[in-house]
Design a protein around this motif. Sequence first.
Motif, PDB file in Angstrom:
ATOM      1  N   PHE A 167     -45.087  34.416  -9.289  1.00  0.00           N
ATOM      2  CA  PHE A 167     -44.192  33.068  -9.369  1.00  0.00           C
ATOM      3  C   PHE A 167     -45.295  32.241  -8.585  1.00  0.00           C
ATOM      4  N   LEU A 168     -45.627  32.523  -7.192  1.00  0.00           N
ATOM      5  CA  LEU A 168     -46.420  31.659  -6.634  1.00  0.00           C
ATOM      6  C   LEU A 168     -47.380  30.925  -7.286  1.00  0.00           C
ATOM      7  N   GLY A 179     -34.462  30.566  -2.005  1.00  0.00           N
ATOM      8  CA  GLY A 179     -33.316  31.365  -2.323  1.00  0.00           C
ATOM      9  C   GLY A 179     -33.877  32.654  -2.923  1.00  0.00           C
ATOM     10  N   TRP A 180     -34.793  32.612  -3.603  1.00  0.00           N
ATOM     11  CA  TRP A 180     -35.398  33.956  -4.498  1.00  0.00           C
ATOM     12  C   TRP A 180     -35.925  34.680  -3.376  1.00  0.00           C
ATOM     13  N   ASN A 227     -41.031  19.898  -9.281  1.00  0.00           N
ATOM     14  CA  ASN A 227     -39.636  19.748  -9.710  1.00  0.00           C
ATOM     15  C   ASN A 227     -39.530  20.229 -11.315  1.00  0.00           C
ATOM     16  N   TYR A 228     -38.102  20.600 -11.638  1.00  0.00           N
ATOM     17  CA  TYR A 228     -37.890  20.944 -12.935  1.00  0.00           C
ATOM     18  C   TYR A 228     -37.715  19.600 -13.733  1.00  0.00           C
ATOM     19  N   GLY A 229     -37.849  18.631 -12.826  1.00  0.00           N
ATOM     20  CA  GLY A 229     -37.617  17.040 -13.416  1.00  0.00           C
ATOM     21  C   GLY A 229     -38.298  16.743 -14.776  1.00  0.00           C
ATOM     22  N   TYR A 244     -38.703  24.199  -7.880  1.00  0.00           N
ATOM     23  CA  TYR A 244     -39.172  25.693  -7.619  1.00  0.00           C
ATOM     24  C   TYR A 244     -39.245  25.981  -6.385  1.00  0.00           C
ATOM     25  N   ILE A 245     -39.570  25.179  -5.434  1.00  0.00           N
ATOM     26  CA  ILE A 245     -39.999  25.704  -4.051  1.00  0.00           C
ATOM     27  C   ILE A 245     -38.481  25.838  -3.454  1.00  0.00           C
TER      28      ILE A 245
END
Lengths: 648, 107, 464, 500, 168
Positions: free
Chosen positions: A185-186, A146-147, A200-202, A140-141
């Motif tokens: 989001f944060l 990019g976001w 992680n999306y992990g 996400y970071i």
Amino acid sequence: MSNTLQIVWLIPFLPLIGFLINGLGRKQLSKTLSGFIGSSVILASFLICVFVFFQVKNGNTAIVHYFDFINTASLKVGFDFQIDQLSSLFLLIITGVGFLIHIYSTSYMHDEESKDFAKFFAYLNLFVFSMLLLVMGGNYIIMFIGWEGVGLCSYLLIGFWFKDNSNNDAAKKAFVMNRIGDFGFLLAVFWLIAKLGTVNYGLHGVASGSEDIGVLTILYSKLSTFDITGITLLLFVGATGKSAQIPLYTWLPDAMAGPTPVSALIHAATMVTAGIYMIARSNILFTMAPFTQCVIAVIGLATALVAATIALQQNDIKKVLAYSTVSQLGYMFLALGVGAYTGAVFHVMTHAFFKALLFLGAGSVIHAMGGEQDMRNMGGLKKHMSITHITFLLGCLTIAGMPPFAAFFSKDQILAAAYESNPVYWVVGVLTAFITAFYMFRLYGMTFLGKFRGTHDQEHHLHESPSAITLPLIILAILSVIGGWIGIPEVFMHGGDRLEAFLEPVFAKSNALVASLHPTHELSHSTEYALMAVSVVGALIAIVYAWNKFSKYQKSTAEETGLGKILANKWYVDEFYNAIIVKPMQSIAGFLNNVVEKKGIDGFVNGVGKAVNYSSRQFRLLQTGQVSAYMLLMVVATLILFIIQLFL
Amino acid sequence: MPINYYIFLALALFSIGVVGVLTRRNAIIIFMCIELMLNAANLLLVAFSKTHEATASLATSGSDAQIFVFFIMVVAAAEVTVGLAIIVMMYRNTHSIDVNFLNRLKN
Amino acid sequence: MNAIIITAVWGIIMMFGGVFFKEKSTPKYWAIGGLIIAIIANCYELVKQETFFTIDIKEMLVFNSFNLTFITIALLCTLLLFLLNGRDIEKVGNNVSEYFALIFFVLCGASIAATFNTLLTLFLGIEILSIPLYILTASDKRNLKSNEAALKYFLMGAFSTGILLMGIAFLYGGNTATPSFYISNLNIGEGKMPIMMAIGLVFVLIAMSFKVSAAPFHFWAPDVYDGAPTVFTSFMTTIVKAAGFIAFIRLFAYSFGNVHAQWQMLIAIITAATLLIGNITAVFQQSVKRMLAYSSIAQAGFMLLSIFAINQFAREGIVLYAAAYSLATIGLFAILIKMNDYTIDGFNGLAKQQPVLAFTATVFLFSLTGIPLTAGFQAKLYMLIAAVKDGHQHWLVILAVLCAAISAYYYFKIIQAIYFKEASSPDNYDWDILPSFKILLIITAALIIIIGLFPTLITDWLHY
Amino acid sequence: MDPQNISITFPHLLIFVPLLAGLVTFLFKKEATVKYWSLFSCVITLLISLLSLYYSNNKALSGLDFNYVWLPHIGASFSVSLDGMARLLTFLTAVSFPLIITATFKNQYKNSNIFYGLLLLTQAGLMGVFLASDALLFYFFWELAIIPVYFLCSRWGGEKRMAATFKFFIYTFTGSLLMLIGIIYVYLHTAAVHDRAGALISEHSFAISYFYAAELSAPQQNFLFWLFFIAFAIKMPVFPFHTWQPDTYEQSPTAVTMVLSGVMVKMGLFGVIRWLLPMFPQAVLKFDMIVIMLSVIGILYASLIAVRQDDLKRLVAYSSIAHIGLMCATIFTTKQIGMEGVMIQMFNHGINIIGLWIVIELIEKQLGVRKISELSGVAHDAPILTIMLVVIAFANIALPLTNSFVGEFMMFSGLFQFNVWFAVAALISIILAAVYTLNMVQKVFYGQANPLAATIKEISVNEQIALGIIVVAIFVTGIYPQPLFDLTNDTVMQLITKFK
Amino acid sequence: MGVTQILFWFLSALAVISAIMVVASKNPVYSILALIVTFFAISGHYVLLNAQFLAIVNIIVYAGAIMVLFLFVVMLMNLNADSEPPQKNKYILYGGTIAGASLLLVLVAALKQTATADQMVETNVGHIGLIQNLGKILFTDYVFPFEISSVLFLSAMIGAVIISKKEA
């Protein structure tokens, strides 16, 4: 690991290089050179994307770790790129459409003086870089980098002509609204960190594709329903900011202040779909949070409808397209809401094609009209600009959902899914589709049909745009015609939905979850046919009506009334926000600044000083200068001391 | 005689002196009142010397107080010299012995 | 012993010298010479612990490293005063050598007051200290301010003497067990003290507070310091006051140390009053001389902390404070004397015309404020440590530092004037500022900073 | 003071090089010499601190680096130590001064030798504060760092300088005196010091290790906590002790403002981390709510006020208050992640805000105004300046890949873990920050150039260098913050263990 | 009630009354005379207490030298009742009186219940007050204070000289 995917760092890196070259050398570079650099880097990374795409298609997905962005005892964030079906698809769209738009811009922006020209390309490249980062980010970071990056670029590009303050206001508005999104989001990310200790999306991404249910159990063990709902809602807030959904959509129409290619690339094809990408990326979480899904669906629908209605009354060609974008995004969220992630992604793709096409077409028109954007001063352009006209018409047909054009398939998929989960969704969705068809052809009609309504010199400047502009139009037109064929529904062709198959691994777990929670009945072919029929027929009627009505449109100074007026004023949303947020904030700030700060706190601090001064002036009077008084005071003090000492 | 009588007498004289110091404006009178206070102290010391002579063992105990009184007188004499000199000087400059007459130094 | 006798004798020498000295500047050199002799003799006594004179004084005075160190400091400060302001003493009047004689007598009295061992010597010391001061205050005969100051000082001084004597009488009478004036005999163990001694203690406390100008017995101080000739003000506010404090702390430490708790409250009240009145009143003063008078009261408030908390830190601290405070104040007065205009505006733009004076003045003011790196800070630090260590009345400590903050307010007003304001009138100084004067000032400032870095240079002597 | 432990180490060089250089500066007469000399000495200091980053091994704080017994019988010693945090902050100090001098190199000051001398003395004082591992020494430097600033401000500042500076000085002086009492109180509760033979040297000790070890009951900790906290709060400053700051920043000469806001405010944070937290853990856990609430209020309050500021300097001042408030709040959460964030943020905030000041200074120097309302369209004639500013401004609102992002991210997430609602409230500030920053950028730099702004020239080389370095630093630490983490890791660990 | 008591009460009354006279009387000369009376009364007490030396010295030094000096000064300035500055400030007048009175009150009240109340003062016995004894002590044990008090006189002398000397 020596994976061929190691080279993916090149994909964002090349645009970055382009940005640096154009940015630093903008004084020296000639227009052609900077234009060439700008486009070629995108082309290069597009080619790599194609390569990567086929790698992925052969099942070679990976999370590529480059270095530790944050590595402390409390938080570990790798600078990772995640390459899987979802991201590779988006990569293709971004770089592909991006490249075309670069080409287009070389000619469109040609009137700028060369350093601004270079600056423009620098910004575009930077944008592509950030967008790629967003999509490829392995957690996400990195995604957030990019976001925010795309937000920054859109800020810079909307305010590209910064001499005009209205542009700057639009840019600021866009950025601030995005910030409000980021707020959500944060918070979501903090929540994740607090609960899972990772970003992680992990844990719930494709990476751990093997132990599907295992991951779910972990999640369920660590996150209460409240957590999940909260996190997903907050993420969704972020999405509404980026993807211009209610309540944060108002920036997007204003963003049209930027150059048209920008509108096409950022505010139609790519950036605004970041929200969809993000939600699709965290699909598992969302699938686990039915309530959120419901919210998303409703918001999406509402946005789609509201935006469509507003679009009915806009006269600025770009504004119309902008609102149509908003409403199309609404569709995508509807899809996400009903769990049709593939449908959403599919629509993102097709939308990228036709909306880019439409914008570029509009741009070409505006270019020809010498900057004129008001449709009421257009009309009858079809005999002047044939290619633009044809491509634009194709675009309109696509967005109206005419088979066999691309949007037909994607929109159909969404509507079908909507019907599955709740018929009401479907009704509204279809209604919106009709309206869409109507205003698109209102636009088409007012622009290309009828007779020209502009000034004379405008008229005799009218001409078809140069090939640098028309070429992308043609390509995009082709794409938006055939683009949908990768997702042909089962009813027409068995195994026709290759996209579904391709993306399957990404959404596998959510699908499994859905299946486990409430096994849904597959729609019967008949109903599906019926649904399609309704939407197509309705759209057709709308088209025909609009065609007749606006092919002979006359400029009328008559002020709109009633609903029309409200629509023309966009439901007064901006005014509303002004009244309840901006004004109060300003006044509170003023109060704090003038009263609390100056009079209150600082007043107190200075008051202490004043008090000392005052008491000093009083104490002096004790010193009367008379011995008797002095000694009297001394004796009195003596008395007091005695009393204290002897009797207390 | 109980010692308290002497104490009270001395205190009375002392307080009278204090009152004089506080209420009079004539520098000389004030000064005399101060002398009165000193004498009160003297009287008290002598009285105490006698009590101690009675109670304490040594033959000479208590004499130190009387010596002290002697020194007090010495000091008083010296003070008077200086004090009257100052008062005279002021009188010479201002033709007044009012302590409130000179009032330049205040606040 | 050496110091007492030499100062007394030299005072007499100066007195007679008045007849023979033709040059007006001669007495100064004699005085400086005598002072140096006294200092040497005293240091010899301090180091060797033996005196030139063998007189059986029946233990009426004690000489230990504590009070000998103080005497050394007092003599050194006086020497500094002579060196800096010798020529200003000559300006006061015609009887120059008599002034010096009186100063010597004062020093003699200060030494006795610092070394007393019986109330008799305390009394004599204080008187020998005070009476010459009355005269010095009056020495500017034509000046009515001087007269007024002298009269006030004298009357109130005599009044306080009366109080002191009354106290002594009660202390003597109340002490039935060991009737004596020796302060060691006054020390009658723990336990509640008899009423009469309590009365005596309060009387003595008041008298001593008067001598060190502690509120509410300070009223004489501002007027006297303001009215007296500035040189003598500088002398009074520093050495004399310090001597008073030494006497004060010795008396209360040795005689009433055991019953500390029974009178601590009184001291706390007096200290608080002194701090508040001194600091707050100083804020509004326009005349620097008068402001320094009040600031000297404020500083006295800080010194009183040592008597509030009688312990090791207090003993070391009071000596340190005496040195730091005297150095800074003497230096400041030395600069002030050079001015024609005593108001704060008089200092405007000093930095431009007299950078050296400006810089040294800043150092002195820092020291008085208690900025680190100056002796003043170390002194205040010791005082605060002493007070906190005592463990009672923490409010007093808080009050003390808040008052220190206030003091920064008025000290820094002068600094502002010196550095950041434009000179109002160009000729605001007697331009007879010799290089030697500047060098001395710089040495003084250097001393302050050195002590500020290494207070042990002084405090070690106390452990000698 | 036995000779065998007199060994000159990095901490000493860091303190004494600027000190001596500063004193020498007073002697010079020619302005050019003064400037080059001070720049030179700053660069030397920078080199030293760079070396110290590499060559002194990375270990937790201990008072034993070097220990010259200073006042033996009261147990004070000139002991300095260089742990991770100290190294970070001394590095910040060492970096910022050359930048400041370079950026303001063209400015004319009368009596420049005094100006630069005092500036260098300030640097020495700051170094001392960050390095001292003896309470008395700490207090010494704490005060000494203020004095030169006092003179700099009231001598070379704006027209209302005297009042503003006076307020600033008295305010901070009061605070530090209260702290002095606190120090003394703790000192009197420390253990006795013995020499190797076991003989008593002093009853108590000022050494930091003794201070950490002092036994203090809960009530004692409570009031000591406030004695110390007020001093630090005034310095940071935390709402409601902040009112001196905008005036002072506004009135000071910009070079000094940079020092104040870039480095000096860190003294407060440093003090809390180095002294307050380890000494009074119980009290911290007792009062953390109050402090954090104050800080969060301060964040929103300052941000809102910043929205209304028309004066560039005041705007930056208030935004700084907001940022500091966040750091303070996070420190008191005593959450590891937040603490790590604070560490690197202390550094980055310094860099950013100095950058902002430089830009403002350049504008004011050229156009003579810093009212936002009087400026417009500067970007036309000063593109480089604009780009630099935009980068710094976005760094100031913590855009990712700029240095502040990581720090603020971790701080917020620490705050979140402490209390969700505080985090939410504080997070609103990122929106407000965007509002006022973009307002400023737009009004000053974009739009049509008004006649005044049209006269602006592109910035000169030395200014470009200064800003360039800052921008590079912003990106480098923004993209690869890891070194900073590694640097301060030990300090954080040492601290956190006290609260586990 | 022996003769001693009678004398005691008489002398005490005399002392107090004449002391009040000192404070009260308008005319400075009367005050001085009253003060002399007081001193005589106090000397009488000394005699009662068998402190003959002090009695004598008191008469000589105080009543004799000091008060005569006062008298001289008053005469010199020829002060009399109408040259006397009246205390116009009522606050100080009453305040002073009350303060003095209450001082007495407080101390007496405090001493009322003291343990030493029953201590007796030896009247007209004992010989420490005799001149020979005191003289011996004074010039043996108290030789140092005796010598050092000369400094006091010297300074007083200098003071008198330089203050009252006409400036050339």
